[in-house]
Scaffold this active site. Structure first.
Site, PDB file in Angstrom:
ATOM      1  N   ASP A  64      -9.000  30.781  27.935  1.00 16.34           N
ATOM      2  CA  ASP A  64      -9.429  31.106  26.581  1.00 16.34           C
ATOM      3  C   ASP A  64      -8.374  30.670  25.578  1.00 16.34           C
ATOM      4  O   ASP A  64      -7.201  30.952  25.777  1.00 16.34           O
ATOM      5  CB  ASP A  64      -9.605  32.623  26.493  1.00 16.34           C
ATOM      6  CG  ASP A  64     -10.886  32.981  25.796  1.00 16.34           C
ATOM      7  OD1 ASP A  64     -11.310  32.193  24.944  1.00 16.34           O
ATOM      8  OD2 ASP A  64     -11.454  34.031  26.118  1.00 16.34           O
ATOM      9  N   LYS A  84      -7.629  43.067  13.899  1.00 13.00           N
ATOM     10  CA  LYS A  84      -7.957  41.937  14.761  1.00 13.00           C
ATOM     11  C   LYS A  84      -9.135  41.104  14.246  1.00 13.00           C
ATOM     12  O   LYS A  84      -9.027  39.908  14.026  1.00 13.00           O
ATOM     13  CB  LYS A  84      -8.250  42.428  16.177  1.00 13.00           C
ATOM     14  CG  LYS A  84      -8.651  41.273  17.086  1.00 13.00           C
ATOM     15  CD  LYS A  84      -8.916  41.687  18.501  1.00 13.00           C
ATOM     16  CE  LYS A  84      -9.505  40.503  19.242  1.00 13.00           C
ATOM     17  NZ  LYS A  84      -9.809  40.743  20.612  1.00 13.00           N
ATOM     18  N   ASP A 129     -14.583  27.837  22.587  1.00 14.61           N
ATOM     19  CA  ASP A 129     -13.150  27.699  22.815  1.00 14.61           C
ATOM     20  C   ASP A 129     -12.730  28.390  24.105  1.00 14.61           C
ATOM     21  O   ASP A 129     -11.613  28.831  24.245  1.00 14.61           O
ATOM     22  CB  ASP A 129     -12.354  28.221  21.621  1.00 14.61           C
ATOM     23  CG  ASP A 129     -12.703  29.651  21.307  1.00 14.61           C
ATOM     24  OD1 ASP A 129     -13.608  30.196  21.961  1.00 14.61           O
ATOM     25  OD2 ASP A 129     -12.084  30.235  20.409  1.00 14.61           O
TER      26      ASP A 129
END
Lengths: 451, 1243
Positions: free
Chosen positions: B929, B998, B1157
């Site tokens: 990742d 986040k 991604d």
């Protein structure tokens, strides 16, 4: 008691241009003075017509007590030497001075002329107009009733209301900018005037559950008002202008609340004296079946809920800000006529006392709204077609009503709609179907949006 | 321009002259040799304002064998040229009859005299009159050039045609050709050049499909196509006449519309009709294009015409600037069209040696980044021989599976057993099922009848007046198919009702899809495709993953070439949206009227009667009035209660059984028959397609190849996990495990009492009601989504399957089947594994363990060694989870991605327990990742040292966590504020955690606004139980400000780039264009955000308003263009990175799949993939990306559109834009190479 004598004019006769009502108020006032055993000197009104104009000649001497102010002279001086204010309120307690219209317009952008932009509120800054309006409202001096004044702005109307003898006024102002004016006024007048920062047209919103100012809950707004029975006379008179954005929506939501007897109408019938635009006035008074663009669901609901009375019609230019619209070009002349919008109309909307007499209840009110809106979504569709899809076998109900089979939905009058609805109720077509829930839910989610 | 009129009498001539208008004034008239000519001549003189020159009996003097042919032709043509309207029609017909009796035909040709035409042309015209064809024949020096070149060249086709005698008219044609050529040659030289140039432009245009932009035209075109496809060419022609007679509609007619009808007639070999259509076209001032000539030739081929007619046709073609090769290169063909055209050319014109040109050899892609891949010699093939595995299927299986796939797509839909229906059904359910079945049969008969009535009514309407209506679209499929579709739709209507727009659109789309598949079937190339597919598959299966990038594509092209499949019909036949909606809503209307339900289904109350099951009503839930279709609660109860055992899916929503068709051009790829778009777009946005076409296929090879690589990955189902999930699902779901619960578990609506509620109660109830409503509909859709996923997975339980891929407009890649794919949720990912297995090898097991820890999310800040250690420590828990997932200690449930963790636990367990873990064949995908991938790209773009450190571009001992970094920074700022007595800052003490910031940090790169960020933070704060809830609003506002500030401090250069991008986009859209750029891999990107345009679709049921935001003729939506540019640009970069990695992985021969991604591969090849991923990142960012962008934008927007040049505001904005574009943000000191050594770059 010390009586202050005010000598207004020794002069003989002034040529003054007055409205008829203003003059009659003048007479009423003088009578009141008589009652108070104050000295009134003379009050003469003459009507003579010079050339085409109607003019009033008048001379007056008035007296006032320290606590209650009275008007002394109304009108506009025309050719003479004296330059009297258009209307003078003399009171023992001096009311705070009101800046001139020009100053106000300079200070507050929201009063200035707007080009094509959306405006929220319109204001009356012309004392003469305010006087006329107050005159049309009828007798205000009764002690029991509350008067809610919506968005008065700098307070020209409020002064007039006070002058006319209103004893309990609640100002519901939705613009913080104008709050100081009303506050100042309230300080002077004391108990007669209360001020609240709130938006009357955003009453009882649902949204997040938190009522954020200026939205307000009806409980808070009406905490000083004693609820009255539906049949009793209205306890509150509302005076103001319908919010300029989404006029129709606000009117429609008023209707919803009447039919469900919720929110403000839980406190009994309210008398709404509202300025609405001519276009909307034409809409709510439209006759059935003539022009189905104008005659829409809101017209039906309004006519079903309210007694509608036109009190006054004034050209748009007398209200501030003046909206300068870009030229809308209508393709057909008929459309241009249909959407004339040059005036503001003061209408009195009083909920019908007999509304809930024939079987309509606050519980099934939402179903009535639902029916009307669904049928009027396609006003040109044949009524029988629409009804047959929803309620099979409703043909005989229609014939019971004496409706022609080829009638369109838009041909029904509000009373016919009501009758149709009541018959359908009686026949049990709605009972226990999805209809009930859907109607309830839909109307409530609409109410939700109104916030 | 040539106008050909055939007049039958003086009066009609008189009548025609005025209508022809000024063009005639310039004209000259020739009268054919016939007795009425004298009359005509006088009439002409009488009418004439400008001189008509008359040439009578010229033709008569020449004795030409073709004259006879012509008279035959023309008299036949007269018969068919029926006049259009009413009385005049009958009169004219009478006259025609009279004339016929007299055996008289008179001809008048009007031709505007062009300024460049001189006497030479007149003579030419005279001559051509001698041919007397109504397809006028010219030939240009182009032809001559051609001839000479061919004479000199190796294939003297034309010459041989001279030698070969014509069948009917030997030699004559030839000589005339020669003669005419000589005469015209010089005179027309210049004119012809011009014409050729114009033609070429038009060909370009035709390719560009710009004609499709006009919806009205698209409607007419679709109508004609549908008519032709159902064999009613007559109706099409009639409608064409009707449209022509309407002033408003006439302008919409174009050459393509005529071509479609012509093609229809060509199929019937009806030359007269085609001739007439040519005539109509020219009369309208339309130029016949290549396709028109192709149709004419085809018709001649079919009719077996030889000699003069085809020759003249070809000659006129050359004259108009086309040539024969173009036909084969640019036109699209079906079935045997090509053969007949060839026949017409070879036999008809006598050019026996003519062969269609060969396809141009594939070009090489010129992008630098991939030059190594496409180099001819890939001598150093790093392919790992150990990865060679057994092919997945045997030869027989391949054939069988290919056939199954083809069959599935031919049928268009597939019944899939629902996992819900699997469990034991009670008596009650069975009863309901039966009831539903009887109802369905009832609906079917009712609907069928209604449908036929509707069709008849439409038929009458369109037949009587030749009106353009929906009729042919009701015929393209079988009646029963429409009815099936409707019955399916009935059961799918949501409880709360679905907007009519959506139901209608879905129905319309389905019909369209099926129609297109049918067309492909009709075109007859299906067998060929099937054969190609088989060959392709057997090769791919044996050679999976091993090949060079581009191999699949080249192979397909090669096979196609061998089979001789020409360019097939692409996506052009798309119906316009208003047509789709109209068609759908007609069917919905029928449904609302016909579908009834028994009112005594569930309770016996009143006498039995049928009541409607669907209602059309309006809802005001949104601000606007929306028409919805609402099912009767009883219908819902019935459908839900019966627990339908079968779900029906379109074949394009399911995975494929064999590798998908490789993308070999921008129009071909994906499914075999179901149309698939290379670039997804909502509505019928054409701008992307146009842009792609402009670039040219060869430049897009790397992109197509990487899509092919991703699509070629074989998958299978992880059966133990699937079983578990289905068990939980059927056991009323589970909130903790993220398996949606059935609606029956949802809270119910508060009951409506009869008592009058107080104000407060009412409000509370309303609120509750709204919440319940929202919750229920959410639960329902989640549940259905999961049901679909699981059912499809269950259906393919024993299969190996593939996902065809396409991309969005930024190049991000997605699998086409929407319900079940590896991009989905945790659950969907956990039930998928690679079909191919590789032994774990040395490090494989370690990677599996690290992957497991990654999935739990417990050790985010620890190094890989620590993670591995942790995994070893908890081995017992892992084994327990694997063995007793539902009964054991349930360690796996605590993980972030619990189902994938469980799957991983099981894989580890079986690997550990196998005798030799290194040789254990693992199918399990291991993920790598990117840590905050967007910021990684920003940091690399700006060579930003601090930023690069934060997002792990720099090697470090343990992973850096940008979120914690930002949280620390925010905390610092907060502490300062708190000291100064800011109340909110004091309240927030101790609450600023990584989790709070986040989401905002992550999305800042993707363009989240302050407001959006505030909402995100608000959500986080609300979840913290200790936090004083009164402060949530204020605190979130405060925090979002600080987060933005901290980000600016940490990623200074990144923010600078973002600002630069935003500012450029703002100015570009202010000047009036949509922002457009090209990725380093050559993919053109354009942002499809335009001002919303309301489009009204009228139909009888209800007028529907569509909001179209992608209309390119509207001005761009400045705010969207501006805000979306930075994130879209970054997305286009990350997609490039992904594609590059994919291509190189393919070259290295390893399995590779991506979820944007997040890159997946086998456990044993993780290291290889990691290396490639880093190398490609460096390679990508070594390109001067921003400089290239600036250059491209300068070129694209360097000139102000001429209409804006007068406005000073626009000019000043434009100047500002130029300044901004030139000013590329500076770069920092970061050394890109260091990425290569960074362990945690992707981990």
């Amino acid at each position: 008691m010390m009586a202050t004598c005010l000598y207004v004019s020794k002069c003989t006769l002034l040529q003054i241009h007055l409205g008829r009502q203003v003059c009659s108020r003048f007479l009423v006032a003088s009578k009141l003075l008589h009652g108070n055993q104050l000295h009134t000197h003379s009050l003469n009104c003459h009507r003579i017509s010079t050339s085409a104009r109607v003019r009033w000649w008048c001379s007056a001497v008035c007296a006032v007590t320290p606590r209650s102010g009275l008007l002394c002279l109304v009108g506009q001086y025309r050719h003479g030497v004296f330059l009297l204010p258009t209307r003078t309120l003399v009171s023992g307690l001096q009311l705070p001075p009101l800046p001139s219209t020009e100053e106000l317009m300079k200070k507050h952008g929201c009063l200035r002329r707007v080009f094509k932009s959306r405006i929220k509120n319109k204001y009356i800054l012309d004392p003469a107009l305010a006087a006329v309006v107050v005159d049309h409202l009828g007798d205000l001096s009764e002690n029991k009733r509350w008067i809610f004044e919506l968005n008065p702005g700098p307070g020209v109307m409020t002064r007039e209301l006070l002058a006319a003898g209103a004893s309990r006024i609640l100002i519901v102002e939705n613009d913080r900018v104008f709050l100081p004016y009303s506050m100042a006024l309230a300080k002077h007048v004391g108990e007669r005037l209360h001020v609240k920062y709130a938006d009357f047209f955003r009453i009882d919103p649902l949204g997040d559950g938190v009522v954020k100012q200026p939205a307000i809950s009806s409980v808070e707004l009406f905490n000083k008002v004693q609820p009255a029975h539906w049949k009793e006379e209205a306890v509150v008179r509302v005076v103001g202008m319908l919010s300029q954005e989404k006029e129709k929506t606000h009117l429609r939501h008023m209707c919803y609340r009447v039919l469900e007897r919720s929110s403000l109408f839980e406190y009994g019938r309210m008398e709404l004296n509202l300025f609405i635009t001519e276009k909307v006035y034409n809409m709510i008074t439209a006759p059935p079946g003539v022009d189905l663009v104008v005659y829409e669901s809101t017209s039906i609901l309004c006519q079903a809920c309210f007694d509608i009375q036109l009190l006054l019609k004034e050209p748009n230019s007398r209200f501030l800000p003046v909206q300068v619209k870009g030229k809308t070009s209508y393709k057909h002349k008929a459309n241009a006529d249909r959407f004339v919008n040059d005036h503001m109309c003061l209408v009195r909307l009083t909920p019908k006392a007999t509304l809930f007499d024939q079987g309509l209840t606050p519980q099934n009110g939402s179903q009535f709204i639902f029916l009307v809106r669904q049928l009027m979504a396609k006003p040109r569709a044949k009524l029988t077609d629409r009804m047959e899809i929803w309620v099979p076998g409703s043909l005989n109900i229609l014939s019971d009503l004496g409706l022609r089979p080829d009638m369109r939905a838009g041909d029904l009058s509000p009373t016919q709609f009501m009758k149709l609805f009541l018959l359908l109720l009686k026949s049990g077509s709605f009972h226990n179907t999805w209809w009930e829930e859907e109607a309830y839910e839909q109307i409530h989610s609409i109410n939700n949006r109104a916030a | 321009m040539t106008l050909i009129l055939r007049l039958t009498s003086v009066r009609s001539f008189r009548a025609t002259i005025p209508t022809l208008g000024p063009s005639v004034g310039l004209g000259s008239v020739w009268f054919g040799g016939c007795p009425t000519c004298n009359k005509l001549r006088t009439a002409a003189r009488y009418q004439n304002t400008v001189g008509f020159r008359t040439y009578a009996n010229v033709a008569a003097q020449k004795k030409d064998p073709r004259v006879e042919l012509y008279t035959v032709l023309s008299s036949r043509a007269q018969q068919l040229s029926k006049p259009e309207k009413g009385e005049g029609v009958r009169q004219r017909q009478k006259k025609q009859e009279i004339l016929k009796k007299r055996k008289v035909s008179s001809h008048v040709r009007l031709e505007p005299v062009m300024s460049s035409l001189h006497s030479a042309q007149q003579t030419h015209a005279q001559r051509s009159l001698s041919s007397k064809s109504n397809i006028n024949v010219y030939t240009t020096n182009e032809v001559e050039n051609k001839q000479t070149s061919q004479r000199n060249g190796s294939t003297p086709q034309w010459q041989t045609s001279h030698k070969k005698p014509f069948r009917s008219t030997p030699r004559v044609a030839e000589s005339i050709v020669e003669e005419e050529l000589d005469v015209i040659e010089e005179a027309e030289e210049e004119d012809a050049h011009e014409k050729i140039a114009r033609r070429q432009e038009e060909i370009e245009k035709m390719k560009n499909m710009e004609r499709r932009q006009n919806e009205e035209q698209a409607y007419i075109l679709s109508f004609m196509e549908a008519c032709v496809s159902i064999g009613e060419v007559d109706r099409a022609t009639r409608t064409l006449h009707h449209l022509k007679s309407q002033k408003k509609r006439r302008k919409h007619l174009n050459a393509d519309i005529y071509n479609v009808v012509m093609k229809g007639w060509a199929k019937q070999a009806n030359m007269d009709k085609i001739r007439h259509l040519f005539y109509m076209m020219t009369k309208d001032g339309l130029h016949p294009n290549l396709q028109s000539y192709a149709a004419a030739l085809e018709c001649m081929g079919r009719a077996g015409l030889t000699g003069g007619v085809p020759i003249r046709c070809v000659k006129q073609m050359y004259k108009e600037g086309f040539n024969l090769e173009d036909i084969f290169r640019d036109c699209t063909f079906q079935v045997d069209e090509q053969e007949y055209i060839l026949k017409a050319i070879q036999d008809g014109c006598g050019m026996a040696d003519f062969t269609p040109p060969l396809l141009p050899p594939p070009q090489r892609c010129t992008t630098d980044l991939v030059s190594s891949i496409y180099a001819d010699e890939s001598s150093d093939n790093h392919r790992d021989e150990s990865l060679q595995v057994q092919p997945l299927f045997t030869e027989d299986e391949v054939i069988q599976r290919c056939n199954t796939q083809l069959e599935m797509e031919t049928q268009h839909w597939l019944k899939v057993e629902s996992v819900e229906g699997q469990r034991q059904s009670s008596q009650e359910v069975l009863k309901l099922r039966e009831l539903l079945q009887t109802h369905k049969t009832m609906w079917e008969t009712g609907l069928l009848q209604a449908f036929r009535t509707l069709k008849k009514q439409m038929d009458r309407q369109s037949k009587a007046k030749g009106q353009l209506n929906i009729y042919p679209f009701l015929c393209v499929l079988e009646d029963q198919e429409y009815v099936d579709m409707m019955v399916q739709a009935i059961c799918l209507v949501a409880v709360t009702g679905d907007p009519l727009l959506i139901i209608a659109r879905d129905l319309g789309m389905k019909i369209q899809q099926k129609y297109r598949i049918k067309q492909k079937l009709q075109s007859g190339s299906v067998e060929k495709i099937g054969q190609i597919y088989q060959d392709y598959c057997s090769f791919m299966v044996n050679n999976n993953q091993g090949g060079k990038p581009g191999q699949a594509r080249e192979l397909w092209c090669q096979l196609e070439g061998e089979q001789g499949v020409g360019p097939v019909v692409g996506d052009e036949g798309a119906w316009p949206i208003n047509l789709i909606i109209n068609l759908g809503s007609l069917l919905v209307d029928a449904m609302v009227r016909e579908v009834k339900i028994d009112n005594n289904l569930f309770r016996k109350t009143s006498e039995q009667k049928l009541i409607p099951a669907l209602y059309h009503m309006y809802t005001y839930r949104n601000i606007k009035q929306v028409g919805i279709i609402k099912p009767h609660p009883m219908l819902v109860q019935l459908v839900e209660g019966a627990q339908d055992t079968n779900l029906v899916f379109d074949s394009s929503l399911l995975p494929m059984l064999m590798p998908p068709v490789p993308w070999s051009s921008i129009k071909k790829g994906g499914f075999l028959l179901s149309p698939t778009k290379l670039m997804r777009s909502n509505d019928a946005t054409l701008q992307h397609e146009l842009l792609l076409e402009k670039v040219g296929t060869s430049e897009l090879y790397p992109i197509l190849d990487s899509l092919n690589q991703l699509g070629a990955c074989a998958w299978k189902i992880n059966q133990p996990i699937l079983d578990l999930v289905i068990r939980v699902f059927n056991n009323k779901g589970s909130k903790e495990l993220d398996i949606p619960q059935p609606v029956s578990e949802a809270p119910t609506f508060p009951k409506l009492g009869t008592e009058i509620l107080t104000n407060g109660d009412k409000q509370a109830m309303r609120k509750q009601m709204a919440q319940v409503r929202k919750l229920r509909s959410e639960m329902h859709s989640l549940r259905m989504d999961m049901l679909y996923k699981l059912s499809i997975a269950n259906r393919f339980r024993h299969e190996i399957f593939y996902f065809p891929h396409n991309m969005d407009f930024r190049g991000r890649v997605y699998p086409c089947p929407p319900h079940f794919n590896h991009l989905g949720s945790d659950v969907a990912r956990s039930i998928l594994v690679f079909a191919e297995g590789h032994p774990l090898g040395e490090k494989g097991l370690d990677w599996l363990k690290i992957h497991l820890v990654n999935l739990t999310g417990f050790k985010k800040k620890n190094s890989q060694m620590e993670r591995l250690q942790y995994a070893n420590e908890i081995m017992e828990e892992i084994l327990d989870s694997a063995d007793n997932p539902m009964t054991g200690r349930k360690w796996w449930m605590t993980a972030d991605e619990s189902w994938q963790a469980l799957a991983c636990c099981m894989e580890i367990a079986s690997a550990v327990r196998s005798p030799n873990p290194q040789a254990y064949i693992s199918h399990f995908p291991v993920h790598q990742d990117g840590s905050c991938n967007g910021l990684q790209h920003y940091a690399a773009l700006g060579r930003d040292i601090t930023g690069a450190h934060q997002v792990n571009l720099m090697p470090a001992d343990s992973p850096q966590d940008v979120y914690s970094g930002v949280a620390r920074q925010v905390e610092k700022l907060r502490a300062l504020d708190a000291e100064q007595g800011v109340k909110v800052a004091q309240v927030l003490d101790g609450f600023i955690k990584r989790k709070v910031v986040k989401q905002t940090v992550m999305t800042v790169v993707y363009g989240v606004t302050r407001y959006g960020g505030r909402l995100q933070i608000q959500r986080q704060l609300k979840d913290i139980p200790d936090f004083p809830q009164d402060y949530v609003w204020e605190a979130s506002g405060y925090l979002v400000k600080k987060v933005f500030m901290s980000l600016r401090e940490i990623f200074t250069l990144a923010r600078e780039i973002q600002d630069w991008l935003t500012e450029s986009a703002r100015l570009i859209s202010h000047v009036g264009s949509a922002v457009q750029w090209v990725t380093p891999l050559g993919l053109p990107v354009v942002q499809p955000y335009h001002k919303v345009k309301n489009k009204l679709v009228r139909n009888e049921m209800q007028n529907i308003i569509l909001n179209v935001s992608s209309d390119t003729s509207e001005r761009p939506d400045i705010i969207k263009q501006k805000n979306a540019f930075p994130p879209n640009f970054i997305h286009s970069l990350d997609s490039t990175h992904m594609m590059l990695t994919s291509l190189h992985c393919q070259q290295a021969g390893i399995q590779y799949v991506s979820v944007h991604d997040c890159f997946w591969t086998h456990a044993c090849t993780v290291d290889t993939m990691n290396r490639i991923c880093r190398e490609q990142f460096v390679a990508l960012h070594n390109q001067p990306i921003l400089e290239d962008l600036s250059k491209y934008l300068l070129e694209e927007y360097g000139t102000l559109p001429s209409e804006l040049q007068t406005s000073p505001a626009a000019v000043s904005k434009h100047e500002k834009l130029m300044e901004v574009l030139v000013d590329v943000p500076p770069k920092g000191e970061f050394d890109l190479k260091r990425v290569l050594d960074s362990t945690y770059f992707f981990s």
